[in-house]
Design a protein around this motif. Structure first.
Motif, PDB file in Angstrom:
ATOM      1  N   LYS A  39       0.821  -1.212   0.000  1.00  0.00           N
ATOM      2  CA  LYS A  39       0.000   0.000   0.000  1.00  0.00           C
ATOM      3  C   LYS A  39       0.856   1.263   0.000  1.00  0.00           C
ATOM      4  N   LYS A  40       1.946   1.265   0.786  1.00  0.00           N
ATOM      5  CA  LYS A  40       2.827   2.427   0.859  1.00  0.00           C
ATOM      6  C   LYS A  40       4.119   2.207   0.076  1.00  0.00           C
ATOM      7  N   GLY A  41       4.096   1.247  -0.830  1.00  0.00           N
ATOM      8  CA  GLY A  41       5.289   0.943  -1.603  1.00  0.00           C
ATOM      9  C   GLY A  41       5.631   2.012  -2.622  1.00  0.00           C
ATOM     10  N   VAL A  42       6.898   1.986  -3.067  1.00  0.00           N
ATOM     11  CA  VAL A  42       7.408   2.987  -4.004  1.00  0.00           C
ATOM     12  C   VAL A  42       8.113   2.288  -5.158  1.00  0.00           C
ATOM     13  N   PHE A  43       7.842   2.772  -6.367  1.00  0.00           N
ATOM     14  CA  PHE A  43       8.532   2.285  -7.563  1.00  0.00           C
ATOM     15  C   PHE A  43       9.410   3.409  -8.095  1.00  0.00           C
ATOM     16  N   ALA A  44      10.674   3.097  -8.359  1.00  0.00           N
ATOM     17  CA  ALA A  44      11.611   4.084  -8.902  1.00  0.00           C
ATOM     18  C   ALA A  44      12.187   3.557 -10.205  1.00  0.00           C
ATOM     19  N   GLN A  45      12.135   4.383 -11.240  1.00  0.00           N
ATOM     20  CA  GLN A  45      12.650   3.971 -12.552  1.00  0.00           C
ATOM     21  C   GLN A  45      13.576   5.034 -13.124  1.00  0.00           C
ATOM     22  N   TRP A  46      14.756   4.578 -13.558  1.00  0.00           N
ATOM     23  CA  TRP A  46      15.718   5.432 -14.262  1.00  0.00           C
ATOM     24  C   TRP A  46      15.152   5.803 -15.620  1.00  0.00           C
ATOM     25  N   LEU A  47      15.190   7.103 -15.929  1.00  0.00           N
ATOM     26  CA  LEU A  47      14.701   7.573 -17.227  1.00  0.00           C
ATOM     27  C   LEU A  47      15.794   8.423 -17.865  1.00  0.00           C
ATOM     28  N   PRO A  48      16.454   7.908 -18.901  1.00  0.00           N
ATOM     29  CA  PRO A  48      17.613   8.607 -19.465  1.00  0.00           C
ATOM     30  C   PRO A  48      17.232   9.857 -20.245  1.00  0.00           C
ATOM     31  N   LEU A  49      18.199  10.756 -20.336  1.00  0.00           N
ATOM     32  CA  LEU A  49      18.046  11.954 -21.153  1.00  0.00           C
ATOM     33  C   LEU A  49      18.823  11.849 -22.458  1.00  0.00           C
TER      34      LEU A  49
END
Length: 290
Positions: A39-49
């Protein structure tokens, strides 16, 4: 697929242009990740430039936002990060200070090495929340799906662009409001402004390498004066200064003998301002003034 749910899920250093990675930037993938978060989880994704056309980059933003009710976009130094969650994240500096204080010494030491010692050091990276991304992309860019995705052809889509970072940043910068970010996240105003200037320094586009270096350094110098303790900015200023002086050294004779030698004066003056003890910079300013 694991039946478990996780507090944190990350997708790191997987460029959308890679044949095996584009599927990690589709709506179906994001929906799958969301089901695996607590419920309080977090997803982090690298997004290149790099190596991405602005339209592809903005399509990723819209696709990510279509799944995660709470979304943040962070700008670090050379890339961006997408953060997704199901519920609102506790983003007050004091709340993050408490979380950081509760970490063990090893983790705190690791974070300190990348310039993160307190809550403001984390929050300064945020450039957009979900509402900001909605305004930025609107409905002008397609949602990426397993059956229809442009990022699979990111390398082809960027043909004609030597480097895509300045083009993407130029698209983001007009929508970034440093004062509003400072107020929203409890940042010191000069921190938010310095980070925006830092981004602007990386968005300079001009065909003349010396002029580009000069403009870049002026932006990052302003940022450094606002936040001298920001390690990202301080390091980039060092690199930009060396590049500027090298280019100036290689071009000064040509510029002095050109039809417009006066164009050298602001550059020579700036070089002395940056490095008052630099003999080359001092001599260049003296000759230019003559």
């Amino acid at each position: 697929i694991s039946p478990r749910q996780y507090d944190v899920i990350t997708a790191d250093a997987t460029h959308p242009a890679a044949a095996e990675s584009w599927v990690l930037y589709t709506q179906e993938y994001y929906k799958l990740v969301k089901t695996k978060l607590t419920k309080k989880g977090v997803f982090a994704q690298w997004l290149p430039l790099h190596n991405m056309a602005p339209a592809d980059y903005l399509s990723v933003l819209r696709t990510f936002r279509s799944v995660f009710p709470e979304t943040l976009l962070l700008f670090t130094n050379r890339y961006t990060l997408l953060i997704g969650a199901k519920v609102k994240l506790p983003l007050a500096p004091s709340a993050l200070d408490q979380r950081l204080a509760g970490l063990n010494d090893t983790v705190r030491s690791d974070l300190k090495e990348i310039g993160v010692s307190n809550g403001q050091d984390v929050l300064k990276f945020i450039i957009f929340d979900g509402a900001g991304i909605d305004k930025l992309v609107g409905e002008n860019y397609p949602i990426l799906t397993d059956n229809h995705t442009s990022v699979e052809f990111a390398e082809l889509n960027r043909l004609g662009m030597e480097g895509t970072m300045p083009f993407i940043l130029a698209r983001l910068l007009p929508a970034i409001r440093p004062e509003a970010l400072a107020k929203q996240y409890g940042l010191a105003p000069q921190i938010a402004l310095a980070r925006a200037l830092f981004m602007r320094s990386k968005a300079i586009r001009t065909d003349d390498p010396l002029e580009r270096s000069f403009q870049t350094l002026r932006e990052v110098d302003q940022a450094s004066r606002l936040t001298p303790d920001d390690e990202d900015i301080a390091y980039y200023k060092q690199i930009a200064t060396l590049e500027f002086l090298d280019l100036l050294n290689a071009r000064y004779t040509q510029l002095l003998n050109s039809s417009s030698p006066q164009t050298l004066l602001p550059k020579a003056g700036f070089a002395v301002q940056l490095q008052p003890q630099n003999h080359f910079a001092q001599e260049l300013l003296r000759v230019t003034l003559l």
